[in-house]
Scaffold this motif. Sequence first.
Motif, PDB file in Angstrom:
ATOM      1  N   MET A  88      16.449  -2.292  16.153  1.00  7.70           N
ATOM      2  CA  MET A  88      15.213  -2.496  15.397  1.00  7.70           C
ATOM      3  C   MET A  88      14.028  -2.744  16.328  1.00  7.70           C
ATOM      4  SD  MET A  88      16.148  -4.560  11.884  1.00  7.70           S
ATOM      5  CE  MET A  88      16.828  -6.017  12.679  1.00  7.70           C
ATOM      6  N   TYR A  89      14.252  -3.494  17.403  1.00  8.19           N
ATOM      7  CA  TYR A  89      13.152  -3.780  18.327  1.00  8.19           C
ATOM      8  C   TYR A  89      12.684  -2.508  19.037  1.00  8.19           C
ATOM      9  CZ  TYR A  89      10.526  -5.785  22.202  1.00  8.19           C
ATOM     10  OH  TYR A  89       9.532  -6.081  23.103  1.00  8.19           O
ATOM     11  N   LEU A  90      13.634  -1.686  19.496  1.00  7.17           N
ATOM     12  CA  LEU A  90      13.268  -0.446  20.181  1.00  7.17           C
ATOM     13  C   LEU A  90      12.529   0.512  19.251  1.00  7.17           C
ATOM     14  CD1 LEU A  90      16.507   0.222  22.307  1.00  7.17           C
ATOM     15  CD2 LEU A  90      14.303  -0.668  23.104  1.00  7.17           C
ATOM     16  N   VAL A  91      13.000   0.613  17.997  1.00  5.78           N
ATOM     17  CA  VAL A  91      12.326   1.474  17.020  1.00  5.78           C
ATOM     18  C   VAL A  91      10.932   0.933  16.705  1.00  5.78           C
ATOM     19  CG1 VAL A  91      12.405   2.369  14.664  1.00  5.78           C
ATOM     20  CG2 VAL A  91      14.487   2.301  16.039  1.00  5.78           C
ATOM     21  N   THR A  92      10.805  -0.384  16.606  1.00  5.67           N
ATOM     22  CA  THR A  92       9.499  -1.000  16.341  1.00  5.67           C
ATOM     23  C   THR A  92       8.502  -0.670  17.437  1.00  5.67           C
ATOM     24  OG1 THR A  92      10.506  -2.846  15.131  1.00  5.67           O
ATOM     25  CG2 THR A  92       8.294  -3.188  16.000  1.00  5.67           C
ATOM     26  N   ILE A  93       8.913  -0.862  18.688  1.00  2.34           N
ATOM     27  CA  ILE A  93       8.018  -0.591  19.821  1.00  2.34           C
ATOM     28  C   ILE A  93       7.657   0.892  19.863  1.00  2.34           C
ATOM     29  CG2 ILE A  93       7.800  -0.641  22.327  1.00  2.34           C
ATOM     30  CD1 ILE A  93       7.756  -3.384  21.005  1.00  2.34           C
ATOM     31  N   ASP A 115       1.656  -5.637  15.749  1.00  2.00           N
ATOM     32  CA  ASP A 115       3.076  -5.614  15.388  1.00  2.00           C
ATOM     33  C   ASP A 115       3.964  -5.511  16.626  1.00  2.00           C
ATOM     34  OD1 ASP A 115       2.749  -5.921  12.690  1.00  2.00           O
ATOM     35  OD2 ASP A 115       2.747  -3.774  12.239  1.00  2.00           O
ATOM     36  N   ILE A 116       3.521  -4.752  17.632  1.00  2.00           N
ATOM     37  CA  ILE A 116       4.268  -4.679  18.894  1.00  2.00           C
ATOM     38  C   ILE A 116       4.348  -6.064  19.532  1.00  2.00           C
ATOM     39  CG2 ILE A 116       4.223  -3.791  21.259  1.00  2.00           C
ATOM     40  CD1 ILE A 116       3.049  -1.198  20.152  1.00  2.00           C
ATOM     41  N   CYS A 117       3.191  -6.738  19.576  1.00  2.00           N
ATOM     42  CA  CYS A 117       3.152  -8.075  20.186  1.00  2.00           C
ATOM     43  C   CYS A 117       3.924  -9.091  19.348  1.00  2.00           C
ATOM     44  CB  CYS A 117       1.699  -8.523  20.344  1.00  2.00           C
ATOM     45  SG  CYS A 117       0.698  -7.490  21.425  1.00  2.00           S
ATOM     46  N   ILE A 126      12.615 -10.762   7.892  1.00  2.76           N
ATOM     47  CA  ILE A 126      11.875  -9.687   7.226  1.00  2.76           C
ATOM     48  C   ILE A 126      10.451  -9.604   7.761  1.00  2.76           C
ATOM     49  CG2 ILE A 126      10.871  -8.955   5.021  1.00  2.76           C
ATOM     50  CD1 ILE A 126      13.420  -9.927   3.660  1.00  2.76           C
ATOM     51  N   PHE A 127       9.731 -10.752   7.834  1.00  5.10           N
ATOM     52  CA  PHE A 127       8.335 -10.637   8.245  1.00  5.10           C
ATOM     53  C   PHE A 127       8.131 -10.677   9.759  1.00  5.10           C
ATOM     54  CE2 PHE A 127       8.457 -15.330   7.652  1.00  5.10           C
ATOM     55  CZ  PHE A 127       7.849 -15.759   8.818  1.00  5.10           C
ATOM     56  N   THR A 128       9.153 -11.090  10.532  1.00  7.42           N
ATOM     57  CA  THR A 128       9.009 -11.069  11.988  1.00  7.42           C
ATOM     58  C   THR A 128       9.602  -9.823  12.636  1.00  7.42           C
ATOM     59  OG1 THR A 128      11.062 -12.343  12.260  1.00  7.42           O
ATOM     60  CG2 THR A 128       8.995 -13.590  12.209  1.00  7.42           C
ATOM     61  N   VAL A 129      10.601  -9.211  11.993  1.00  9.53           N
ATOM     62  CA  VAL A 129      11.293  -8.063  12.584  1.00  9.53           C
ATOM     63  C   VAL A 129      11.177  -6.816  11.718  1.00  9.53           C
ATOM     64  CG1 VAL A 129      13.493  -7.202  13.469  1.00  9.53           C
ATOM     65  CG2 VAL A 129      12.931  -9.627  13.728  1.00  9.53           C
ATOM     66  N   VAL A 130      11.497  -6.954  10.422  1.00 11.22           N
ATOM     67  CA  VAL A 130      11.560  -5.782   9.548  1.00 11.22           C
ATOM     68  C   VAL A 130      10.175  -5.213   9.250  1.00 11.22           C
ATOM     69  CG1 VAL A 130      12.284  -4.914   7.294  1.00 11.22           C
ATOM     70  CG2 VAL A 130      13.724  -6.553   8.525  1.00 11.22           C
ATOM     71  N   THR A 131       9.205  -6.086   8.932  1.00  9.42           N
ATOM     72  CA  THR A 131       7.858  -5.593   8.611  1.00  9.42           C
ATOM     73  C   THR A 131       7.223  -4.819   9.756  1.00  9.42           C
ATOM     74  OG1 THR A 131       7.530  -7.423   7.042  1.00  9.42           O
ATOM     75  CG2 THR A 131       5.566  -6.251   7.796  1.00  9.42           C
ATOM     76  N   PRO A 132       7.219  -5.331  11.007  1.00 11.52           N
ATOM     77  CA  PRO A 132       6.699  -4.508  12.105  1.00 11.52           C
ATOM     78  C   PRO A 132       7.474  -3.213  12.307  1.00 11.52           C
ATOM     79  CG  PRO A 132       6.868  -6.803  12.783  1.00 11.52           C
ATOM     80  CD  PRO A 132       7.575  -6.686  11.463  1.00 11.52           C
ATOM     81  N   LEU A 133       8.766  -3.215  11.927  1.00 16.39           N
ATOM     82  CA  LEU A 133       9.593  -2.012  12.060  1.00 16.39           C
ATOM     83  C   LEU A 133       9.188  -0.935  11.065  1.00 16.39           C
ATOM     84  CD1 LEU A 133      12.208  -0.438  12.995  1.00 16.39           C
ATOM     85  CD2 LEU A 133      13.413  -1.733  11.216  1.00 16.39           C
TER      86      LEU A 133
END
Length: 311
Positions: free
Chosen positions: A34-39, A70-72, A276-283
């Motif tokens: 999820m982090y890699l996809v978000t970035i 969202d990246i930050c 959800i709001f720290t990981v999923v939403t930026p994703l």
Amino acid sequence: MDRENQTRVTEFLLLGFSGEPEQEKILFGMFMWMYLVTITGNFLITLAITCDSHLHKPMYFFLANLSCVDICFSSVTTPKMLVNHMLGNESISYVECMIQIYFFITFINMDGFLLSVMAYDRYVAICSPLHYSMIMRPKLCVLLVAVSWIITNMHALLHTLLMVQLMFCSNNAVHHFFCDPYAILKLSCSDTFINELMISTAGGLMSITPFTCITVSYAYIFSNVLKFPSIQAIRKALSTCGSHLTVVSLFYGAILGVYMHPSSSYSVQDTVATVIFTVVTPLVNPFIYSLRNYDMKGSLRKLIIRRLVSP
């Protein structure tokens, strides 16, 4: 007990996802993905808007800023959790924890402010289309973003400075996967009245103000849209707000699920809502905005093709 005689905590233990080894491996892989996809997703959104002159418009300017935030935002909490898992360590130093609190407060509030600015942009575009270019001038767009950054940083600095004044004694176990300000505050062995007062007043104001702006903007939008002469015109107007409303619902829905009810300790539901709001939403933000926007999809397509065919 005198403050001098108390043992000051030099580190905290993040116990958010402590459990069976097999479960931790699955969670590690999931959060890494999820982090890699978000970035990647948010970086592509920002790059596409920057490189395509057709997207140099207020709406996309705010979207590019939201992608950067969202990246930050995701980088504040997720990397430390992943590193701790790889090292088999649950600790985070006191200084790192205070820094994490500062940037967490900054970026979560910045997300809310940008969503409110984007709601105002949609309001002007739908309710005053003939005056849109005159109202949403580049200087105003930059000013709105700059003021948002100043306010959120000052707010984060206030809470962080109040937090470092507190004493933390023997209890340093945080039942969370990052240094959530509420969770850290509960561990203090000194008086937290001022901190709680500032959270209720300044913190409440920082949360309610953007949400109120979004609500008022959409109240005006819907009241004007209902006056449109045809169903097709109504559908077209509402389609421009669909992506933004989806992100707002996901972001504020999760926040309300965590912070709007008293709790002495974080439950599984609280942790899920925080994820959800720290990981999923930026994703999901880049997918929501790109999949529902033809200009954005076209720009991303051109950007990817250009990179693939370039030497």
